[in-house]
Design a protein around this motif. Structure first.
Motif, PDB file in Angstrom:
ATOM      1  N   THR A  36      -2.282  -2.925  -0.790  1.00 46.40           N
ATOM      2  CA  THR A  36      -1.961  -1.534  -0.479  1.00 46.40           C
ATOM      3  C   THR A  36      -3.145  -0.617  -0.769  1.00 46.40           C
ATOM      4  O   THR A  36      -3.757  -0.700  -1.832  1.00 46.40           O
ATOM      5  CB  THR A  36      -0.747  -1.072  -1.293  1.00 46.40           C
ATOM      6  N   GLN A  38      -4.335   3.629  -0.348  1.00 43.83           N
ATOM      7  CA  GLN A  38      -4.000   4.997   0.037  1.00 43.83           C
ATOM      8  C   GLN A  38      -5.179   5.575   0.816  1.00 43.83           C
ATOM      9  O   GLN A  38      -6.288   5.672   0.318  1.00 43.83           O
ATOM     10  CB  GLN A  38      -3.721   5.876  -1.182  1.00 43.83           C
ATOM     11  N   LYS A  43       0.111   5.500   2.472  1.00 39.08           N
ATOM     12  CA  LYS A  43      -0.175   4.186   1.898  1.00 39.08           C
ATOM     13  C   LYS A  43      -0.033   3.149   3.001  1.00 39.08           C
ATOM     14  O   LYS A  43       0.989   3.096   3.684  1.00 39.08           O
ATOM     15  CB  LYS A  43       0.771   3.891   0.730  1.00 39.08           C
ATOM     16  N   PRO A 170      -2.833   2.848  -7.992  1.00 35.82           N
ATOM     17  CA  PRO A 170      -1.831   3.916  -7.795  1.00 35.82           C
ATOM     18  C   PRO A 170      -1.892   4.983  -8.891  1.00 35.82           C
ATOM     19  O   PRO A 170      -2.376   4.742  -9.998  1.00 35.82           O
ATOM     20  CB  PRO A 170      -0.509   3.155  -7.849  1.00 35.82           C
ATOM     21  N   TRP A 179      -4.485   8.295  -5.310  1.00 33.70           N
ATOM     22  CA  TRP A 179      -4.908   6.992  -5.800  1.00 33.70           C
ATOM     23  C   TRP A 179      -6.430   6.996  -5.939  1.00 33.70           C
ATOM     24  O   TRP A 179      -7.119   7.838  -5.366  1.00 33.70           O
ATOM     25  CB  TRP A 179      -4.476   5.889  -4.835  1.00 33.70           C
ATOM     26  N   LYS A 226      -2.982  -7.978  -6.846  1.00 29.61           N
ATOM     27  CA  LYS A 226      -1.895  -7.135  -6.337  1.00 29.61           C
ATOM     28  C   LYS A 226      -0.762  -7.012  -7.359  1.00 29.61           C
ATOM     29  O   LYS A 226      -0.183  -5.933  -7.537  1.00 29.61           O
ATOM     30  CB  LYS A 226      -1.368  -7.709  -5.012  1.00 29.61           C
ATOM     31  N   LEU A 229      -1.959  -4.585 -10.072  1.00 29.30           N
ATOM     32  CA  LEU A 229      -1.940  -3.193  -9.610  1.00 29.30           C
ATOM     33  C   LEU A 229      -0.507  -2.655  -9.573  1.00 29.30           C
ATOM     34  O   LEU A 229      -0.249  -1.506  -9.949  1.00 29.30           O
ATOM     35  CB  LEU A 229      -2.572  -3.098  -8.220  1.00 29.30           C
ATOM     36  N   ALA A 230       0.440  -3.497  -9.125  1.00 27.62           N
ATOM     37  CA  ALA A 230       1.842  -3.069  -9.070  1.00 27.62           C
ATOM     38  C   ALA A 230       2.402  -2.827 -10.461  1.00 27.62           C
ATOM     39  O   ALA A 230       3.214  -1.912 -10.672  1.00 27.62           O
ATOM     40  CB  ALA A 230       2.673  -4.111  -8.333  1.00 27.62           C
ATOM     41  N   SER A 233       1.987   0.784 -12.167  1.00 26.52           N
ATOM     42  CA  SER A 233       2.904   1.872 -11.835  1.00 26.52           C
ATOM     43  C   SER A 233       3.997   1.339 -10.915  1.00 26.52           C
ATOM     44  O   SER A 233       3.982   1.583  -9.699  1.00 26.52           O
ATOM     45  CB  SER A 233       2.136   3.018 -11.173  1.00 26.52           C
ATOM     46  N   TYR A 237       4.158   2.065  -6.783  1.00 30.56           N
ATOM     47  CA  TYR A 237       3.549   1.056  -5.910  1.00 30.56           C
ATOM     48  C   TYR A 237       4.557   0.569  -4.878  1.00 30.56           C
ATOM     49  O   TYR A 237       5.695   0.210  -5.213  1.00 30.56           O
ATOM     50  CB  TYR A 237       3.054  -0.121  -6.749  1.00 30.56           C
ATOM     51  N   THR A 239       6.680  -1.694  -2.185  1.00 30.55           N
ATOM     52  CA  THR A 239       7.097  -3.095  -2.209  1.00 30.55           C
ATOM     53  C   THR A 239       6.297  -3.902  -1.192  1.00 30.55           C
ATOM     54  O   THR A 239       5.774  -3.369  -0.215  1.00 30.55           O
ATOM     55  CB  THR A 239       8.588  -3.218  -1.884  1.00 30.55           C
TER      56      THR A 239
END
Length: 571
Positions: A36, A38, A43, A170, A179, A226, A229-230, A233, A237, A239
């Motif tokens: 993902t 931004q 996003k 994020p 971001w 990934k 990063l999720a 936050s 973030y 799905t």
């Protein structure tokens, strides 16, 4: 039997849709596609970022150089990591011929290197003049608007060579917050929280730079990054399913598949019309329905991604008009069973979708946040689609007009077919006028709420009114007997030029007015003018044949040619 033939056509369409074409072949870079990012106010997956970036700079999503074809993601990663000399590669699209003349560039060349354009003094002078005029709030010329587009491409290319070019970290607590890039993440989360992610990010870069032999190692590294990063936050973030849906849409190419189905249906309908032993009418209808279905599915996917109706820029309007042509023709065809509706609609829908699919630098397919005036989804959902559907109706009438004029030109004795085509055309024109009138009124109401006035003679408004009048005159003329079947066929072709001006000309040629969110650059006036000129020549030939002028001209030429005696001297 009809149901069986319809099912065969529908299954043929579904088979084409299900065929795994090259885009579904696995790649070592697939694990990075759904990361993902931004960018541009929303996003999106890295796959979309790559496609949009390469398309904006290069004018296509597949970069071809030295006999090699690279995917958009491969090209994007190479730009980002700067692993070769991008300064000297002819990568930046410059398609507007008058600008190339002013800048002293090779007129036959489409792509130029970053270094060549940055060092071009005449181009720089035009850009600086355009910036001064923007500061003084003056209108720009077409050359200046095109020059600013080139500047945007160069700036975009330069901005890619940076670890923070892709904002993948994020915001901690604001869903609309900004971001940041991976190396900037310490300012949001602290060095200790970001250190493992920065290490994974560095290893991914080194793996890509190490060459193709090491790319299989990317999958676990990308998955780990990934997930990390999720976890920073979780509430902010997106799905994984949201990103996978957009990547699927990018690679499925529903609009490309739709035009292929329309083309097959057109061929089948030609066979049904001209080769009587092969009754493929319902097979053609089934294939055409499959095309409408897959294009409708593509619209639904794009609406899910964008969160709004997909009719807010020139790309989306072209695709929507192509869909409208097909859908309106299908409704009329199923009620009339004339065969000519589909025959007239299929080539036009094919042209619309091919243009949308092959000109990303002109018809930008990227999904961007709406400008403030468009954020009222109620008016957006009824005004713009209604206007575009009126264009689709008039385009269908254009197709029927061409079939009718072709009959006047090549088979003038087919009076039954010519009369039928005129009746079919008249019904479509009535629908178009109803839709355009409703669209203009709805637009006026929206303008009253957005700009404080119902009507302001904005170029878009003015040309929409001109287009309406261009169709009202011949329809009323036919009603009172001023023009007949031939006149309505000519009018349906010639009047479409007013629609073309309202649709394309205001956006790409005039480029002024309050509807600036629809403006664009890169369109070719010469190409459009050539097509219009050839079309008007076709109309002129049909008029000459209908009036008998062409026959008299041919007889006159035959009579004036020297007669060769059958007797020879020297007996």
């Amino acid at each position: 039997m009809k149901v069986l033939k319809f099912a065969i056509g529908l299954c043929l369409g579904l088979l084409l849709i299900a065929m795994p074409i090259g885009q579904f072949q696995p790649s070592a870079l697939d694990s990075l596609e759904t990361m993902t990012v931004q960018q541009g106010g929303r996003k999106k997956p890295l796959d979309t970022v790559a496609q949009e970036t390469v398309a904006k700079i290069y004018g296509g999503t597949t970069y071809k150089h030295d006999g090699i074809e690279e995917s958009s993601l491969e090209t994007f990663l190479s730009l980002w990591l700067n692993n070769r000399n991008w300064n000297e590669e002819p990568f930046v699209l410059v398609s507007y011929r008058p600008l190339k003349e002013l800048a002293g560039l090779d007129l036959e060349q489409k792509h130029f290197s970053f270094e060549t354009l940055m060092k071009n003094q005449p181009l720089g002078d035009i850009v600086r003049l355009a910036h001064r005029k923007q500061m003084d709030d003056e209108d720009l010329t077409r050359d200046e608007r095109e020059a600013l587009t080139i500047e945007d491409r160069l700036q975009l290319m330069l901005s890619m060579v940076n670890d923070n070019a892709i904002a993948i970290v994020p915001h901690p607590n604001d869903i609309k917050g900004k971001w940041v890039g991976i190396t900037e993440a310490q300012t949001l989360y602290g060095a200790e929280s970001v250190a493992p992610l920065l290490a994974s990010f560095t290893i991914i870069k080194q793996t890509i730079l190490s060459g193709t032999d090491h790319l299989p190692m990317l999958a676990p590294l990308a998955t780990s990054l990934k997930a990390g990063l999720a976890s920073l936050s979780p509430d902010i973030y997106p799905t994984g399913g949201v990103m996978h849906r957009e990547v699927f849409f990018n690679h499925f190419h529903p609009f490309a598949k739709a035009w292929q189905l329309y083309a097959i249906a057109f061929v089948l309908m030609l066979i049904a019309l001209w080769v009587q032993p092969f009754n493929l009418y319902w097979t053609a209808i089934g294939t055409f329905v499959a095309g409408v279905a897959v294009q409708g599915y593509g619209f639904w996917l794009r609406m899910q991604i964008a969160g709004r109706p997909p009719v807010t820029n020139m790309y989306e309007s072209v695709v929507w008009v192509g869909f409208g042509i097909a859908a309106i023709a299908l409704m009329f065809e199923l009620s009339q069973r004339s065969k000519y509706y589909l025959l007239a609609a299929a080539p036009l829908s094919v042209v619309c979708l091919i243009l949308a699919d092959s000109l990303p630098a002109v018809l930008d397919p990227s999904i961007s946040p709406l400008v403030p005036v468009l954020r009222d989804n109620f008016w957006l959902s009824i005004h713009v689609p209604t206007i575009a559907l009126s264009y689709a109706s008039f385009a269908l009438a254009l197709g029927l007009g061409h079939v009718a004029l072709g009959s006047y030109l090549f088979t003038p004795n087919a009076q039954a077919r010519i009369k039928l085509l005129s009746q079919l055309n008249y019904r479509v024109l009535q629908v178009g006028i109803l839709l355009l009138t409703a669209g203009i009124i709805l637009g006026g109401i929206w303008a009253h709420f957005s700009w404080g006035r119902f009507w302001g003679w904005d170029p878009k408004e003015t040309w929409a009114l001109i287009a309406l009048l261009c169709y009202l005159v011949p329809l009323h003329g036919r009603l009172v007997g001023w023009i007949g079947n031939f006149g309505i066929s000519v009018a349906s072709v010639v009047a479409f030029n007013a629609v073309l001006m309202a649709w394309y000309g205001v956006n790409f040629v005039l480029g002024t007015g309050l509807h600036s969110y629809g403006f664009g650059t890169g369109g070719s006036e010469m190409m459009i003018a050539s097509v219009v000129g050839l079309d008007l020549l076709f109309v002129l030939l049909a008029v000459m044949r209908h009036r008998g002028w062409l026959d008299r001209l041919l007889i006159a030429e035959t009579d004036s040619s020297p007669v060769v005696s059958s007797h020879t001297s020297g007996h």
